[in-house]
Design a protein around this motif. Structure first.
Motif, PDB file in Angstrom:
ATOM      1  N   TRP A 109     125.413 107.112  86.518  1.00  0.00           N
ATOM      2  CA  TRP A 109     124.552 106.144  87.160  1.00  0.00           C
ATOM      3  C   TRP A 109     123.679 105.608  86.063  1.00  0.00           C
ATOM      4  CZ3 TRP A 109     119.462 106.513  87.573  1.00  0.00           C
ATOM      5  CH2 TRP A 109     118.654 107.730  87.579  1.00  0.00           C
ATOM      6  N   TRP A 110     123.074 106.529  85.431  1.00  0.00           N
ATOM      7  CA  TRP A 110     122.040 106.222  84.401  1.00  0.00           C
ATOM      8  C   TRP A 110     122.777 105.214  83.188  1.00  0.00           C
ATOM      9  CZ3 TRP A 110     116.992 106.329  83.003  1.00  0.00           C
ATOM     10  CH2 TRP A 110     116.778 106.165  81.885  1.00  0.00           C
ATOM     11  N   ASP A 111     124.136 105.728  82.679  1.00  0.00           N
ATOM     12  CA  ASP A 111     124.759 104.948  81.936  1.00  0.00           C
ATOM     13  C   ASP A 111     125.028 103.511  82.531  1.00  0.00           C
ATOM     14  OD1 ASP A 111     125.341 106.890  79.922  1.00  0.00           O
ATOM     15  OD2 ASP A 111     126.348 107.854  81.233  1.00  0.00           O
ATOM     16  N   LEU A 112     125.472 103.572  83.683  1.00  0.00           N
ATOM     17  CA  LEU A 112     125.758 102.261  84.442  1.00  0.00           C
ATOM     18  C   LEU A 112     124.971 101.452  84.635  1.00  0.00           C
ATOM     19  CD1 LEU A 112     128.584 103.271  87.183  1.00  0.00           C
ATOM     20  CD2 LEU A 112     128.961 102.638  84.842  1.00  0.00           C
ATOM     21  N   ILE A 113     123.515 101.932  84.687  1.00  0.00           N
ATOM     22  CA  ILE A 113     122.318 100.964  85.111  1.00  0.00           C
ATOM     23  C   ILE A 113     121.970 100.261  83.759  1.00  0.00           C
ATOM     24  CG2 ILE A 113     119.807 101.037  85.118  1.00  0.00           C
ATOM     25  CD1 ILE A 113     119.989 102.753  87.504  1.00  0.00           C
ATOM     26  N   TRP A 114     122.020 101.147  82.572  1.00  0.00           N
ATOM     27  CA  TRP A 114     121.789 100.425  81.286  1.00  0.00           C
ATOM     28  C   TRP A 114     122.885  99.431  80.651  1.00  0.00           C
ATOM     29  CZ3 TRP A 114     117.103 100.032  80.204  1.00  0.00           C
ATOM     30  CH2 TRP A 114     116.222 101.046  80.589  1.00  0.00           C
ATOM     31  N   PHE A 115     124.147  99.825  81.086  1.00  0.00           N
ATOM     32  CA  PHE A 115     125.129  99.050  80.894  1.00  0.00           C
ATOM     33  C   PHE A 115     125.149  97.754  81.509  1.00  0.00           C
ATOM     34  CE2 PHE A 115     128.374 101.754  78.880  1.00  0.00           C
ATOM     35  CZ  PHE A 115     128.928 100.814  77.691  1.00  0.00           C
ATOM     36  N   GLY A 116     124.723  97.805  82.760  1.00  0.00           N
ATOM     37  CA  GLY A 116     124.493  96.594  83.649  1.00  0.00           C
ATOM     38  C   GLY A 116     123.539  95.502  83.101  1.00  0.00           C
ATOM     39  N   ILE A 117     122.266  96.407  82.801  1.00  0.00           N
ATOM     40  CA  ILE A 117     121.207  95.586  82.331  1.00  0.00           C
ATOM     41  C   ILE A 117     121.674  94.885  81.084  1.00  0.00           C
ATOM     42  CG2 ILE A 117     118.802  95.498  81.334  1.00  0.00           C
ATOM     43  CD1 ILE A 117     118.361  97.850  83.507  1.00  0.00           C
ATOM     44  N   GLY A 118     122.281  95.737  80.199  1.00  0.00           N
ATOM     45  CA  GLY A 118     122.711  95.204  78.507  1.00  0.00           C
ATOM     46  C   GLY A 118     123.666  94.124  78.812  1.00  0.00           C
ATOM     47  N   ALA A 119     124.384  94.300  79.740  1.00  0.00           N
ATOM     48  CA  ALA A 119     125.916  93.191  80.076  1.00  0.00           C
ATOM     49  C   ALA A 119     125.123  92.119  80.532  1.00  0.00           C
ATOM     50  CB  ALA A 119     126.640  93.609  80.878  1.00  0.00           C
ATOM     51  N   VAL A 120     124.074  91.817  81.005  1.00  0.00           N
ATOM     52  CA  VAL A 120     123.563  90.705  81.839  1.00  0.00           C
ATOM     53  C   VAL A 120     122.459  90.125  80.953  1.00  0.00           C
ATOM     54  CG1 VAL A 120     122.540  89.821  83.968  1.00  0.00           C
ATOM     55  CG2 VAL A 120     124.036  91.437  84.208  1.00  0.00           C
ATOM     56  N   ILE A 121     121.461  90.847  80.702  1.00  0.00           N
ATOM     57  CA  ILE A 121     120.429  90.152  79.968  1.00  0.00           C
ATOM     58  C   ILE A 121     120.578  89.686  78.510  1.00  0.00           C
ATOM     59  CG2 ILE A 121     118.212  90.303  79.311  1.00  0.00           C
ATOM     60  CD1 ILE A 121     117.362  92.033  81.693  1.00  0.00           C
ATOM     61  N   GLY A 122     120.798  88.715  78.257  1.00  0.00           N
ATOM     62  CA  GLY A 122     121.254  88.123  76.911  1.00  0.00           C
ATOM     63  C   GLY A 122     120.480  86.856  76.365  1.00  0.00           C
ATOM     64  N   ALA A 123     121.234  85.952  75.884  1.00  0.00           N
ATOM     65  CA  ALA A 123     120.694  84.443  75.300  1.00  0.00           C
ATOM     66  C   ALA A 123     120.455  83.900  76.464  1.00  0.00           C
ATOM     67  CB  ALA A 123     121.707  84.100  74.233  1.00  0.00           C
ATOM     68  N   GLY A 124     120.969  83.867  77.529  1.00  0.00           N
ATOM     69  CA  GLY A 124     120.819  83.040  78.510  1.00  0.00           C
ATOM     70  C   GLY A 124     119.452  82.818  79.253  1.00  0.00           C
ATOM     71  N   ILE A 125     118.696  83.960  79.178  1.00  0.00           N
ATOM     72  CA  ILE A 125     117.191  83.901  79.601  1.00  0.00           C
ATOM     73  C   ILE A 125     116.400  82.953  78.685  1.00  0.00           C
ATOM     74  CG2 ILE A 125     116.918  86.126  78.903  1.00  0.00           C
ATOM     75  CD1 ILE A 125     115.395  84.593  81.908  1.00  0.00           C
ATOM     76  N   PHE A 126     116.760  83.056  77.168  1.00  0.00           N
ATOM     77  CA  PHE A 126     115.975  82.404  76.234  1.00  0.00           C
ATOM     78  C   PHE A 126     116.471  80.895  75.991  1.00  0.00           C
ATOM     79  CE2 PHE A 126     116.204  86.889  75.210  1.00  0.00           C
ATOM     80  CZ  PHE A 126     114.669  87.119  74.963  1.00  0.00           C
ATOM     81  N   VAL A 127     117.425  80.729  76.511  1.00  0.00           N
ATOM     82  CA  VAL A 127     117.943  79.125  76.479  1.00  0.00           C
ATOM     83  C   VAL A 127     117.899  78.407  77.672  1.00  0.00           C
ATOM     84  CG1 VAL A 127     119.701  77.628  75.621  1.00  0.00           C
ATOM     85  CG2 VAL A 127     119.458  79.811  74.445  1.00  0.00           C
ATOM     86  N   LEU A 128     118.504  78.923  78.868  1.00  0.00           N
ATOM     87  CA  LEU A 128     118.747  78.131  80.168  1.00  0.00           C
ATOM     88  C   LEU A 128     117.510  78.022  80.641  1.00  0.00           C
ATOM     89  CD1 LEU A 128     121.949  79.751  81.272  1.00  0.00           C
ATOM     90  CD2 LEU A 128     121.712  77.575  80.154  1.00  0.00           C
ATOM     91  N   THR A 129     116.483  78.999  80.637  1.00  0.00           N
ATOM     92  CA  THR A 129     115.332  78.770  81.471  1.00  0.00           C
ATOM     93  C   THR A 129     114.572  77.552  81.036  1.00  0.00           C
ATOM     94  OG1 THR A 129     115.299  81.306  81.429  1.00  0.00           O
ATOM     95  CG2 THR A 129     113.114  80.039  81.987  1.00  0.00           C
ATOM     96  N   GLY A 130     114.263  77.414  79.801  1.00  0.00           N
ATOM     97  CA  GLY A 130     113.720  75.954  79.236  1.00  0.00           C
ATOM     98  C   GLY A 130     114.415  74.729  79.667  1.00  0.00           C
ATOM     99  N   LEU A 131     115.688  74.870  79.648  1.00  0.00           N
ATOM    100  CA  LEU A 131     116.372  73.743  79.846  1.00  0.00           C
ATOM    101  C   LEU A 131     116.484  73.232  81.144  1.00  0.00           C
ATOM    102  CD1 LEU A 131     118.854  71.652  78.738  1.00  0.00           C
ATOM    103  CD2 LEU A 131     120.562  73.383  79.442  1.00  0.00           C
ATOM    104  N   GLU A 132     116.534  74.291  82.251  1.00  0.00           N
ATOM    105  CA  GLU A 132     116.508  74.014  83.639  1.00  0.00           C
ATOM    106  C   GLU A 132     115.124  73.817  84.013  1.00  0.00           C
ATOM    107  OE1 GLU A 132     119.279  73.378  85.426  1.00  0.00           O
ATOM    108  OE2 GLU A 132     120.271  73.710  83.223  1.00  0.00           O
ATOM    109  N   ALA A 133     114.069  74.246  83.610  1.00  0.00           N
ATOM    110  CA  ALA A 133     112.625  73.935  83.775  1.00  0.00           C
ATOM    111  C   ALA A 133     112.556  72.432  83.549  1.00  0.00           C
ATOM    112  CB  ALA A 133     111.776  75.015  83.324  1.00  0.00           C
ATOM    113  N   GLN A 134     112.810  72.005  82.226  1.00  0.00           N
ATOM    114  CA  GLN A 134     112.370  70.811  82.171  1.00  0.00           C
ATOM    115  C   GLN A 134     113.308  69.660  82.679  1.00  0.00           C
ATOM    116  OE1 GLN A 134     113.906  68.726  78.385  1.00  0.00           O
ATOM    117  NE2 GLN A 134     112.070  69.010  77.369  1.00  0.00           N
TER     118      GLN A 134
END
Length: 584
Positions: A76-101
């Motif tokens: 389960w430890w591996d899967l939690i970090w795989f899950g976080i690693g698989a999801v949190i990528g460039a999207g948060i750094f780009v899409l957040t600003g675009l959709e907020a503006q």
């Protein structure tokens, strides 16, 4: 011994590299056979549409076709970090600003909450399937068991395409953030081919190199990939915490004075796009075959990683919009520009480093997940069975990994980020909706257990749930009124209540089950369809083109290979059923 030898012959013949490695089935052994198969397409299509794979077939027979077992090394430890690693990528750094503006303003945090709830509902559905059917095929295997061969392939084709497009976009973004670290323009590291069109002339060798390194890591060891992933993800989370803490020290509450500048509609429009930032958790479900204790590890890994991810996203969204007015947010590098605006320009290098870490783990997790999708499709022969082979030494699907990353690299080399970023999350929303439908089918319809009367009631209530959800989405997209909701919402509510009260569940989960069935799957269906209705026309046009291409391939190749393989497998097992509902 005779039966086992015959069965082994089917599997070895099907997946061997040595002979007829790509199209080994009866329909492709001669042109005459192929012509006869094409003439028999209507009968075969009916068989494949009505046929549902058995769980035993997915768990035992399909896995045997890979010749070697995948190594069970993940916890389960591996899967939690795989899950976080698989999801949190460039999207948060780009899409957040675009959709907020452009759509949500500071209320973009609510958009993340809505998208996160939708993703969490889908996680619940995936978790029950992954615990009950712990195989590498993910949603493809689940839908084959519950909705049939044809629906499973259409879904799998779309999600593989999304993986390739998404991976190419992330690889090119990697080059952009690497250039930022070195104070260069991204195109300084690209080769310009002036003879090509502007969208395809900037060739990206760095993206190729990054994908090649990712490929080697994914091929060598799943456990090794996991160790690298959670070390890199821990560093990435440390960077994100720095951004949150440092950003909040520069908070200006005046930036929150106009919290919902674009209205409620803008919040939901942003949530449909921001759902793209949650894509990737399904890759974790494909690792169920390599999990030591699926019944315990998968629920903890999937649900835990999604809750952590949603919390981080919301905190980052609050930080960005309280540092800087949504009107001044830079859509290309929102966090870097926001730090410069408050006198912390040096922080942009930390932001870029965090983005690089995030994109690296996203690429690695995607490489592991997409290869396992491809492996299981190869096991069914709907794609060449050569792709299903698992390497005896590494315990990984080497062929599938190399093929998927080669396809990703070719697209990343030529295609600009603008073209790739327009291909958003429509395929994934569609597949998540199908998985929720599949879960309801799994709970309420079991052949030989569900009575005819209950079967009819289930179909009626499910049709009403789908119809009312589609009507809500269409009304939202086409009208600003409320009268339509007064009709469609009660229909959804009453149809879900009817399913809950009048149709008994035919199956009880053996280990772990989604709570509050049918409410959570029904809500997942409604939210996914609603978010689909918030996407633009161009997204649906691309989705239609992709799906049409998949169907054409299926009619000419996948259908006949799958039909032949199922018939031969049934014969090898002395006519014991390997599928349910096959047409005689």
């Amino acid at each position: 011994m005779g039966e086992n030898g015959s069965q082994e012959g089917v599997w070895k013949r099907g997946c061997s590299f040595a002979k007829n490695k790509f199209l080994p089935d009866e329909s492709f052994r001669s042109w005459g056979n192929y012509v006869r198969a094409l003439k028999d397409t209507p009968h075969r299509l009916k068989d494949r549409v009505l046929t549902r794979s058995l769980e035993e077939t997915e768990l035992v027979d399909m896995k045997a076709r890979s010749q070697h077992e995948m190594k069970k090394t993940l916890s389960w430890w591996d899967l939690i970090w795989f899950g976080i690693g698989a999801v949190i990528g460039a999207g948060i750094f780009v899409l957040t600003g675009l959709e907020a503006q452009q759509h949500a303003g500071p209320a973009v945090v609510l958009s993340y909450v809505i998208s996160g709830i939708s993703a969490l509902l889908s996680v619940f559905c995936y978790t029950e399937f992954a615990v009950e059917i712990p195989v590498a095929g993910g949603s493809f295997a689940y839908l084959r068991v519950e909705l049939g061969d044809f629906v499973g392939f259409i879904a799998a084709g779309n999600i593989l395409l999304e993986y390739v497009i998404g991976g190419a976009a992330v690889a090119r973004s990697w080059t952009s953030y690497f250039a930022t670290l070195l104070n260069h323009h991204p195109n300084d590291f690209r080769i310009v081919a002036h003879s090509l069109s502007p969208d395809y002339r900037y060739l990206d060798p760095i993206a190729i190199a990054v994908l090649a390194i990712i490929c080697v890591m994914a091929v060598i060891s799943t456990k090794g990939s996991s160790i690298f992933n959670y070390i890199a993800t821990i560093i990435h989370i440390a960077v994100l915490l720095f951004i949150i803490i440092a950003g909040l020290t520069k908070a200006d509450t005046k930036n929150y004075s106009d919290f919902v500048p674009f209205g409620v509609r803008g919040i939901f429009q942003a949530s449909a796009v921001l759902f793209f930032a949650y894509i990737g958790f399904d890759a974790v479900a494909t690792m169920a075959e390599e999990t030591k204790n699926p019944g315990r590890d998968i629920p903890i890994g999937l649900v835990g990683s999604m809750v952590i991810t949603t919390l981080i996203y919301c905190l980052l969204a609050v930080t960005l919009c309280i540092m800087q007015s949504y009107k001044d947010i830079d859509v290309d590098a929102p966090f870097s520009v926001a730090f410069e605006a408050v006198g912390m320009g040096w922080a942009k290098y930390i932001v870029a480093a965090g983005a690089l870490k995030g994109m690296t783990t996203v690429l690695l997790a995607a490489a592991v997940g997409q290869a396992r999708y491809l492996t299981h499709i190869g096991r069914t022969h709907m794609l060449p069975p050569w792709l299903a082979i698992v390497n005896e030494k590494t315990g990984t699907p080497v062929n599938a990994t190399v093929v998927m990353l080669a396809a990703t690299a070719i697209i990343a080399f030529f295609t600009s980020l603008g073209i790739l970023s327009n291909l958003l999350s429509i395929s994934t929303l569609f597949i998540f909706m199908l998985v929720a439908i599949g879960l309801l089918v799994r709970r309420y319809y079991v052949s030989g257990v569900t009575t005819t009367a209950n079967h009819i009631k289930f179909v009626v209530f499910l049709a009403l749930i789908l119809g009312s959800s589609i009507a809500i989405a269409i009304y939202w997209a086409s009208s600003d009124g409320w009268i339509g909701y007064a009709v469609t919402l009660p229909i959804w509510l009453l149809s879900t209540t009817g399913l809950w009260v009048f149709v008994p569940q035919a199956r009880v989960p053996k280990v772990w089950g989604v709570p509050l069935v049918p409410w959570l799957p029904s809500l997942s269906i409604a939210i996914n369809i609603f978010l689909l209705g918030s996407l633009d026309k161009a997204s649906f046009e691309r989705f239609g083109i992709f799906t049409l291409a998949i169907i054409v391939y299926y009619f000419f190749f996948g259908l006949h290979a799958s039909y032949d393989t199922a018939r031969e497998a049934s014969s090898a097992k002395q006519m014991k059923n390997v599928e349910e509902g096959a047409v005689n």
